[in-house]
Design a protein around this motif. Structure first.
Motif, PDB file in Angstrom:
ATOM      1  N   THR A   1      10.486   1.029  -8.225  1.00 21.27           N
ATOM      2  CA  THR A   1       9.907   1.999  -7.293  1.00 21.27           C
ATOM      3  C   THR A   1       8.516   1.543  -6.866  1.00 21.27           C
ATOM      4  N   VAL A   2       8.130   1.986  -5.686  1.00 17.30           N
ATOM      5  CA  VAL A   2       6.802   1.702  -5.130  1.00 17.30           C
ATOM      6  C   VAL A   2       6.190   3.017  -4.673  1.00 17.30           C
ATOM      7  N   MET A   3       4.938   3.229  -5.013  1.00 15.33           N
ATOM      8  CA  MET A   3       4.234   4.438  -4.586  1.00 15.33           C
ATOM      9  C   MET A   3       3.083   4.058  -3.660  1.00 15.33           C
ATOM     10  N   HIS A   4       2.992   4.755  -2.540  1.00 12.83           N
ATOM     11  CA  HIS A   4       1.897   4.539  -1.587  1.00 12.83           C
ATOM     12  C   HIS A   4       1.225   5.877  -1.310  1.00 12.83           C
ATOM     13  N   ILE A   5      -0.110   5.880  -1.298  1.00  7.54           N
ATOM     14  CA  ILE A   5      -0.861   7.097  -0.999  1.00  7.54           C
ATOM     15  C   ILE A   5      -1.816   6.819   0.152  1.00  7.54           C
ATOM     16  N   ASN A   6      -1.712   7.625   1.183  1.00  3.59           N
ATOM     17  CA  ASN A   6      -2.630   7.563   2.315  1.00  3.59           C
ATOM     18  C   ASN A   6      -3.614   8.711   2.190  1.00  3.59           C
ATOM     19  N   ASN A   7      -4.894   8.371   2.158  1.00 10.89           N
ATOM     20  CA  ASN A   7      -5.956   9.357   1.990  1.00 10.89           C
ATOM     21  C   ASN A   7      -6.784   9.412   3.268  1.00 10.89           C
ATOM     22  N   PRO A   8      -6.340  10.176   4.278  1.00 11.52           N
ATOM     23  CA  PRO A   8      -7.044  10.176   5.572  1.00 11.52           C
ATOM     24  C   PRO A   8      -8.414  10.831   5.467  1.00 11.52           C
ATOM     25  N   LYS A   9      -9.338  10.307   6.250  1.00 16.62           N
ATOM     26  CA  LYS A   9     -10.690  10.875   6.263  1.00 16.62           C
ATOM     27  C   LYS A   9     -10.663  12.287   6.821  1.00 16.62           C
ATOM     28  N   GLN A  10      -9.917  12.474   7.895  1.00 12.57           N
ATOM     29  CA  GLN A  10      -9.763  13.787   8.487  1.00 12.57           C
ATOM     30  C   GLN A  10      -8.496  14.432   7.931  1.00 12.57           C
ATOM     31  N   GLY A  11      -8.580  15.688   7.582  1.00 14.98           N
ATOM     32  CA  GLY A  11      -7.413  16.378   7.042  1.00 14.98           C
ATOM     33  C   GLY A  11      -7.630  16.754   5.595  1.00 14.98           C
ATOM     34  N   ASP A  12      -6.892  17.752   5.159  1.00 14.59           N
ATOM     35  CA  ASP A  12      -7.056  18.304   3.820  1.00 14.59           C
ATOM     36  C   ASP A  12      -5.932  17.908   2.868  1.00 14.59           C
ATOM     37  N   ALA A  13      -5.101  16.924   3.261  1.00 17.65           N
ATOM     38  CA  ALA A  13      -3.952  16.583   2.414  1.00 17.65           C
ATOM     39  C   ALA A  13      -3.828  15.082   2.220  1.00 17.65           C
ATOM     40  N   LEU A  14      -3.359  14.697   1.035  1.00 16.31           N
ATOM     41  CA  LEU A  14      -2.966  13.324   0.742  1.00 16.31           C
ATOM     42  C   LEU A  14      -1.495  13.153   1.095  1.00 16.31           C
ATOM     43  N   ASN A  15      -1.137  12.018   1.666  1.00 10.87           N
ATOM     44  CA  ASN A  15       0.248  11.727   1.995  1.00 10.87           C
ATOM     45  C   ASN A  15       0.794  10.727   0.986  1.00 10.87           C
ATOM     46  N   VAL A  16       1.729  11.180   0.159  1.00  7.26           N
ATOM     47  CA  VAL A  16       2.294  10.359  -0.913  1.00  7.26           C
ATOM     48  C   VAL A  16       3.718   9.964  -0.533  1.00  7.26           C
ATOM     49  N   THR A  17       4.011   8.669  -0.627  1.00 10.65           N
ATOM     50  CA  THR A  17       5.353   8.169  -0.337  1.00 10.65           C
ATOM     51  C   THR A  17       5.875   7.411  -1.543  1.00 10.65           C
ATOM     52  N   LEU A  18       7.067   7.776  -2.002  1.00 11.52           N
ATOM     53  CA  LEU A  18       7.730   7.115  -3.118  1.00 11.52           C
ATOM     54  C   LEU A  18       9.018   6.479  -2.621  1.00 11.52           C
ATOM     55  N   GLN A  19       9.180   5.182  -2.900  1.00 10.32           N
ATOM     56  CA  GLN A  19      10.381   4.472  -2.480  1.00 10.32           C
ATOM     57  C   GLN A  19      11.026   3.795  -3.681  1.00 10.32           C
ATOM     58  N   GLY A  20      12.352   3.741  -3.657  1.00 14.67           N
ATOM     59  CA  GLY A  20      13.097   3.045  -4.702  1.00 14.67           C
ATOM     60  C   GLY A  20      14.142   2.141  -4.089  1.00 14.67           C
TER      61      GLY A  20
END
Length: 313
Positions: A101-120
């Motif tokens: 599995t691979v985990m990627h997290i996008n932490n945008p400067k603007q916005g109140d949420a982290l975008n987490v993507t998990l792939q297998g």
């Protein structure tokens, strides 16, 4: 006196895949750090090549010897990094896992949420529940059961205090991937100090007016300490490298020595935010051994508790 020798210095270059491992067919972000003979980060320029010598992606440091790039590794390939500046030298990338599995997290400067993507990988199947756990300073702030068929998650940043948060992906009780991100709720205190005179004579008494307010401008009640130093004996910390913020929010959460931690707290230039993320990709990296993790049940070992790799310790 320092002795300058006209020769190419030896450089150590480490590649650290986001979440811990490179997996065939899954796009990954790879952080890297180049260290010179003095133990400090040094700028480098180079590219990644496959076993046929074809260039896959180029890379360059952006701050203190650190940077990152994205690429999708292929099964059976051996990838090599070749530096072109400041020296010509080759390094092998970490081995490619056939399943995982691979985990990627996008932490945008603007916005109140982290975008987490998990792939297998397609061959990855599990009848065990999967979870994403978010922690900060040893406390759990987020828990979410994960369906690998719907791997995209949105995590509210306000659930966490300001500072470094770590997200760990578990299959059952076994950790597979981990990623550190910096969350800034912009809730630092505003402290102002005013003197009763612009200048003072020797041995004059000094009266100070100190105001401590929150981000809304409201006064804050609490216990505070003040230190007075002689500026002829103690160098002024104009960069904030030795402040409480740098010590608690950066240094205490990462391995090794962080060069100029005040730079990541103040973030006064455009690349500082990306540089902070690269710092977390490298000095905040954690990798878990997958030995026997995806093997048939009969051959799995129970030694996973000893599998945590902590580079730099």
């Amino acid at each position: 006196m320092p002795l300058t020798i006209n020769r190419n210095q030896n450089i150590d270059l480490q590649f650290l895949p986001e979440g811990g491992n490179l997996v065939k067919g899954l796009k990954s972000t790879v952080g890297f750090k180049a260290i010179g003979e003095d133990g400090k980060g040094t700028p480098v320029l180079g590219a990644i090549y496959n076993s046929k010598g074809d260039e896959i992606v180029s890379f360059a440091t952006i701050h203190n010897g650190m940077g990152s790039f994205e690429f999708t590794p292929k099964a059976g390939e051996v990838y090599t990094a070749r530096l072109s500046k400041p020296v010509i030298k080759s390094f092998e990338l970490p081995k490619i896992s056939a399943v995982g599995t691979v985990m990627h997290i996008n932490n945008p400067k603007q916005g109140d949420a982290l975008n987490v993507t998990l792939q297998g990988t397609n061959s990855l199947t599990t009848d065990t529940a999967c979870y994403l756990i978010g922690t900060s300073r040893g406390a759990v702030y987020y828990t979410q059961k994960v369906d690998l068929t719907q791997p995209a998650l949105s995590v509210d940043k306000k659930l966490f205090p300001t500072g470094i948060a770590r997200f760990t992906f578990f299959i059952g009780k076994r950790p597979l991937n981990e990623r550190a991100v910096f969350i800034d709720n912009h809730d630092q205190l505003n402290i102002t100090v005013a003197t009763n005179h612009p200048t003072y004579r020797k041995r004059d008494s000094v009266s100070l007016t100190i105001a401590v307010k929150d981000k809304s401008g409201l006064p804050v009640q609490g216990n505070f300490s003040l230190a007075v130093t002689d500026d002829s004996q103690v160098r002024v910390d104009s960069l904030g490298n030795y402040g409480i913020g740098a010590s608690l929010l950066i240094n205490s959460e990462l391995r090794g020595t962080v060069e100029a931690p005040g730079y990541y707290i103040n973030r006064k230039d455009k690349q500082a935010r990306e540089a902070l993320d690269n710092l977390l990709l490298t000095q905040g990296w954690v990798g878990y051994s997958w030995k026997n993790m995806f093997a048939p049940l009969k051959s799995r070992s129970l030694s996973w508790r000893k599998s945590l790799k902590l580079p730099g310790r």
